[in-house]
Design an enzyme around this catalytic site. Structure first.
Site, mmCIF file in Angstrom:
data_model
loop_
_atom_site.group_PDB
_atom_site.id
_atom_site.type_symbol
_atom_site.label_atom_id
_atom_site.label_comp_id
_atom_site.label_asym_id
_atom_site.label_seq_id
_atom_site.Cartn_x
_atom_site.Cartn_y
_atom_site.Cartn_z
ATOM 1 N N TYR A 281 -0.369 -1.969 -7.471
ATOM 2 C CA TYR A 281 -0.823 -3.011 -6.567
ATOM 3 C C TYR A 281 0.153 -3.207 -5.390
ATOM 4 C CZ TYR A 281 -3.508 -7.227 -5.478
ATOM 5 O OH TYR A 281 -4.282 -8.167 -4.882
ATOM 6 N N GLU B 143 -1.297 -0.077 2.804
ATOM 7 C CA GLU B 143 -2.280 -0.656 3.726
ATOM 8 C C GLU B 143 -1.599 -1.328 4.911
ATOM 9 O OE1 GLU B 143 -4.940 -3.195 1.465
ATOM 10 O OE2 GLU B 143 -4.935 -1.708 -0.145
#
Lengths: 309, 242
Positions: free
Chosen positions: B164, B171
């Protein structure tokens, strides 16, 4: 025989016993219990207490009487802190004073919003002034209604919700005021005709909305004749009650649609659409409640848009 | 926040508490869907590996898998429908936000801003997404078939701890790398004056997206950690109520 009940209040999360009330009158209300609880825990005033019979159940209303609840001689209740609360009047006031003032900041082109040479100038377009008048009138009317007309049912609203609502209303009014009062604002494509027609509809909807609010507040004030559902009166604006359960929302949507057309500004249209969605949700809920409560509720009525929604 | 680890956990709680009877058709469809998605992401994983082994570089890798990625990631919109009609017990909004953020990254960042497609950060989040999705969809598949091997459950509730944050880093770095190109080209932006009296600057929109990770990421991450403790170790965690 001792007819008194005992009430035990546990924390809904930790299940620890917060208080034990001895010798409670069976006809006491939940409101009374909350007052007693408040005496023991001064920081949890009654409005922020949620008492339930089941840790995950719905909260009990203040008017409920202990005797009528499904409890034995010892009632066990679960307490949850709803957080700081503010009264409805305060909430409405905060939500409406923001947009009123913020729009004016943009209209008068206070420094640092637009470029320096535009500070405190005014727009050459008449429609921009008209829009300011309309917007200001709309929020002044709301503030006046909040103080003099509305009769609120629930006591309060949690602080978090108020902050969220204020951010929404204040933020949106800033966004749309920015474009309408911008030096590069483009007046509507169909000119004066578009603006004037929109203004007429705006005025009609504002008057309609006000009439409905008055009618609803009279309904609430007149408790002597028992609970009744709202109905049309001699005032033509209230004739919308023939078709919808919540004409105040219908008129409100009309106000914003006309304002969108008047300013031909996309952010206003976005605000209108979002408001329409929210008001439809509210209207449908209200409509369902009316239908459930009143057996003779007019079948032709729908929630918000005559014959459609 | 493009990790899709969030959902499905409410589904488990409900299954533990009361057996929810689903129609055979629903179960068949969901099983098919999850098998198809597992297969799709496996295909993506294979394609990425093959490219890297053959070419020895990651340059051009995105272009080679772009179409497949777009297809399978966009198809995940169906999951929002599942929640909406109630055959999967998760919040529509939560699923909607996650799928939309993934679609945003694929269509509006990676695919439309060609200059960043060879960045390492893009490969980073692609790899993270691939591993996450394969684990997640195979977890659902096995669960639906009532044959859940412990290691799949273990993987679903442990991989995210590392994946995660890595995915978020990938990103964010990708969006950051895209900023100068967005600024220069003025893409997806609208300026004043115009007939609709609105303006939109994609550059600032991307900056706002990046900033939104700050409040959202910790919330989702700690929620997953709590779920993990509950599912793997049966701990009852008292969550802070709103």
């Amino acid at each position: 025989m001792d007819l008194h009940l005992k009430v035990e209040v546990l924390d809904a999360k930790t299940r620890e016993q917060l208080c034990f009330l001895d010798k409670v009158e069976p006809h006491s209300t939940i409101g009374d219990i909350k007052s007693l609880f408040y005496k023991l825990y001064p920081r949890w005033y009654p409005a922020r207490q949620s008492l339930t019979l089941d840790p995950k159940g719905k909260f009990l209303r203040d008017e409920e009487i202990l005797q009528s609840l499904p409890v034995g001689t010892t009632a066990t209740m679960y307490f949850k802190d709803l957080g700081p609360q503010l009264g409805w009047t305060t909430v409405f006031f905060a939500e409406n004073i923001g947009p009123l003032l913020i729009y004016l900041l943009f209209y008068f082109r206070v420094p640092y919003i637009y470029s320096d040479r535009c500070a405190f100038t005014s727009s050459p377009h008449k429609v921009v002034t008209m829009a300011c008048v309309c917007h200001t009138f709309h929020y002044l009317k709301r503030l006046i209604e909040t103080i003099f007309v509305h009769r609120f049912s629930h006591g309060s609203m949690p602080l978090r919700t108020i902050v969220k609502n204020c951010l929404y209303y204040w933020g949106f009014s800033a966004w749309l005021a920015y474009y309408i009062n911008h030096p590069l604002y483009t007046p509507p494509s169909y000119g004066e005709v578009q603006v004037h027609y929109a203004m007429v509809i705006f005025a009609i909807c504002e008057m309609g909305n006000f009439s409905i609010h008055l009618s609803l507040s009279h309904l609430r004030g007149d408790r002597s004749r028992g609970r009744r559902f709202p109905a049309p009166s001699k005032n033509p604006f209230t004739w919308l009650f023939f078709f919808v359960s919540c004409p105040n929302h219908t008129y409100e949507v009309g106000t914003w649609v006309s304002f969108s057309i008047m300013t031909q500004c996309l952010p206003v249209a976005v605000f209108t659409v979002l408001g329409f969605i929210q008001m439809t949700v509210w209207a449908k809920g209200k409509h369902r409640a009316y239908v459930r409560e009143f057996k003779d509720y007019p079948a032709v009525r729908v929630a918000i848009i005559p014959l459609i929604l | 926040m493009a990790s899709s680890e969030e959902d499905g956990t409410v589904e488990e709680k409900e299954n533990n508490n009361k057996k929810r009877t689903k129609s055979a058709l629903t179960t068949a469809w969901l099983t098919f869907y999850n098998i198809a998605m597992t297969a799709g992401w496996l295909v993506l994983a294979m394609a990425m590996l093959r490219f890297y082994i053959k070419k020895g570089t990651h340059k051009g890798l995105y272009r080679s898998i772009a179409r497949t990625l777009k297809f399978f990631q966009t198809f995940a919109l169906v999951e929002v429908g599942h929640c909406a009609i109630g055959i999967v017990r998760t919040s529509v909004i939560v699923t909607g936000v996650q799928v939309c953020s993934r679609i945003f990254m694929v269509w509006f960042v990676a695919s439309s801003i060609r200059q960043i497609q060879n960045e390492e950060s893009v490969i980073l989040f692609l790899v993270v997404w691939t591993v996450t999705e394969i684990t997640r969809y195979s977890y659902y598949t096995f669960k639906l078939l009532n044959h859940l091997p412990y290691f799949v459950k273990w993987a679903r509730y442990n991989f995210f701890i590392v994946l995660y944050p890595l995915g978020v880093i990938g990103e964010l770095l990708s969006i950051y790398a895209a900023l100068p190109f967005v600024r220069r080209s003025g893409m997806y932006s609208m300026r004043l004056p115009n007939k609709y009296n609105v303006s939109f600057d994609y550059y600032y929109c991307l900056i706002i997206v990046m900033l939104s990770y700050i409040p959202l990421f910790p919330q989702l991450y700690f929620h997953m950690l709590r779920q993990r403790r509950r599912v793997l170790y049966g701990e009852v965690i008292v969550e802070k109520d709103d």
